[in-house]
Enzyme design. Structure first.
Site, PDB file in Angstrom:
ATOM      1  N   GLN A  78      28.676  41.363  37.418  1.00 41.34           N
ATOM      2  CA  GLN A  78      29.630  41.827  36.408  1.00 41.34           C
ATOM      3  C   GLN A  78      28.933  42.249  35.115  1.00 41.34           C
ATOM      4  O   GLN A  78      28.115  41.519  34.572  1.00 41.34           O
ATOM      5  CB  GLN A  78      30.675  40.766  36.064  1.00 41.34           C
ATOM      6  CG  GLN A  78      31.773  41.396  35.197  1.00 41.34           C
ATOM      7  CD  GLN A  78      32.747  40.410  34.586  1.00 41.34           C
ATOM      8  OE1 GLN A  78      32.369  39.576  33.782  1.00 41.34           O
ATOM      9  NE2 GLN A  78      34.004  40.518  34.982  1.00 41.34           N
ATOM     10  N   CYS A 109      37.681  40.077  29.127  1.00 39.61           N
ATOM     11  CA  CYS A 109      37.235  38.876  28.412  1.00 39.61           C
ATOM     12  C   CYS A 109      37.819  38.820  26.999  1.00 39.61           C
ATOM     13  O   CYS A 109      37.652  39.754  26.216  1.00 39.61           O
ATOM     14  CB  CYS A 109      35.713  38.818  28.345  1.00 39.61           C
ATOM     15  SG  CYS A 109      35.114  37.294  27.556  1.00 39.61           S
ATOM     16  N   GLY A 209      44.220  33.668  37.147  1.00 37.91           N
ATOM     17  CA  GLY A 209      44.787  32.987  35.993  1.00 37.91           C
ATOM     18  C   GLY A 209      45.601  31.753  36.345  1.00 37.91           C
ATOM     19  O   GLY A 209      46.607  31.856  37.047  1.00 37.91           O
TER      20      GLY A 209
END
Length: 322
Positions: A78, A109, A209
């Protein structure tokens, strides 16, 4: 190049629902990725790597994203940053020298340090720049490109963001169901993940999440059967076996519980891998994991106080009586 790009798309080979270890700075290093792969993760992400560091030929950043080819399949590196030129060079370097299975771009982020730099979630409202960054990565690799976003930030939501880029040749998107404003504790909206899957039905869409139990994972997958899988981050801390438990509950409706002895054995294995990959530095880094591994057990407060001071695997074994 496009045909070759899609031929190399490993995401299409992974059995659904896909369970991915989402990227976490300071957490998802090679040792932790290997532990998660052994315990059921289908795909594992690197820690966030700064594209500007690659642009300036940082050997330290190159070391950060190295992986075990035999034990970390499938592995995605990433990137974060804000300069398309830096993304392009970083992509070329990682594709050639690291040879992961995929490359991911962080648009999600919310951390102050990343957001303040103009990266991560700060890029979502910048439609033109977001497209340029995705193009820069896709045009400089034959690997599948994925992106990670949030449910929204300010007046722009994930649906609007995806509509702006849906024609680009990225293969996968992981959507954190909280907005930038919600950080890591706000309400999680998985409805928006399902809406996005309908917009880009030809791409892989993962929900992320607040997933920290097998029951929650099953509930999401049952409620939104159109999504392709889950990305799990903070919910996996101290329990990398959660991936295995999710697969078990999907298959049979029940899952194996992990007692102190089983977790102790896993913690020692993790410590051994960290020492192997990082030496004495790994013994410092294992401390936070040891606290997570033994959180919630009655009467372990004193045990955790000892574990945060360990300096060797032998010391960990002695404390845990293994």
């Amino acid at each position: 190049m496009k045909d070759f790009y899609f031929m190399k798309n490993f995401w299409k080979k992974v059995e659904k629902p896909i369970l991915a270890l989402a990227p976490m700075a300071g957490i998802t290093d090679s040792a932790f990725r290997q532990i998660c792969r052994e315990n059921g993760a289908d795909v594992v992400y690197s820690e966030m790597a700064n594209v500007s560091a690659f642009f300036h030929n940082s050997q330290k950043t190159l070391e950060l994203v190295k992986f075990s080819k035999n034990k970390e399949k499938y592995y995605v590196v990433q990137f974060f940053g804000k300069n398309p030129e830096h993304f392009a060079k970083a992509t070329l370097i990682v594709t050639k020298k690291i040879k992961p299975h995929g490359i991911d771009i962080n648009f999600g982020c919310p951390a102050k340090k990343v957001f303040g730099h103009g990266s991560g979630c700060a890029l979502m409202p910048q439609k033109k720049l977001a497209r340029e960054i995705i193009k820069a990565v896709c045009e400089n690799t034959t690997l599948p490109v994925s992106i990670k976003i949030r449910a929204g930030i300010g007046s722009i939501d994930a649906v609007e963001f995806i509509k702006n880029i849906k024609d680009l040749p990225f293969s996968t998107v992981m959507i954190h169901g909280r907005t930038y404003e919600g950080k890591f504790t706000g309400k999680v909206d998985f409805e928006i993940v399902s809406k996005i899957k309908k917009i880009i039905s030809n791409k892989i869409v993962l929900a992320n999440g607040g997933i920290d139990t097998p029951e929650k994972a099953l509930e999401i997958l049952n409620k939104y059967p159109d999504i392709d899988g889950l990305g799990i981050a903070r919910g996996i801390l101290g329990k990398p076996f959660l991936f295995k438990q999710i697969k078990e509950i999907i298959k049979s409706g029940k899952y194996a519980k992990y007692n102190f002895a089983k977790i102790a054995k896993l913690a020692v294995q993790h410590a051994q891998l960290l020492y192997k990959t990082k030496g004495d530095k790994g013994m410092f880094e294992i401390r936070k994991h040891l606290v997570w591994y033994f959180k919630g057990f009655p009467g372990t407060a004193e045990l955790r106080k000892k574990l945060v001071l360990v300096k060797s695997v032998k010391e960990i074994k002695t404390i845990l009586k293994i």
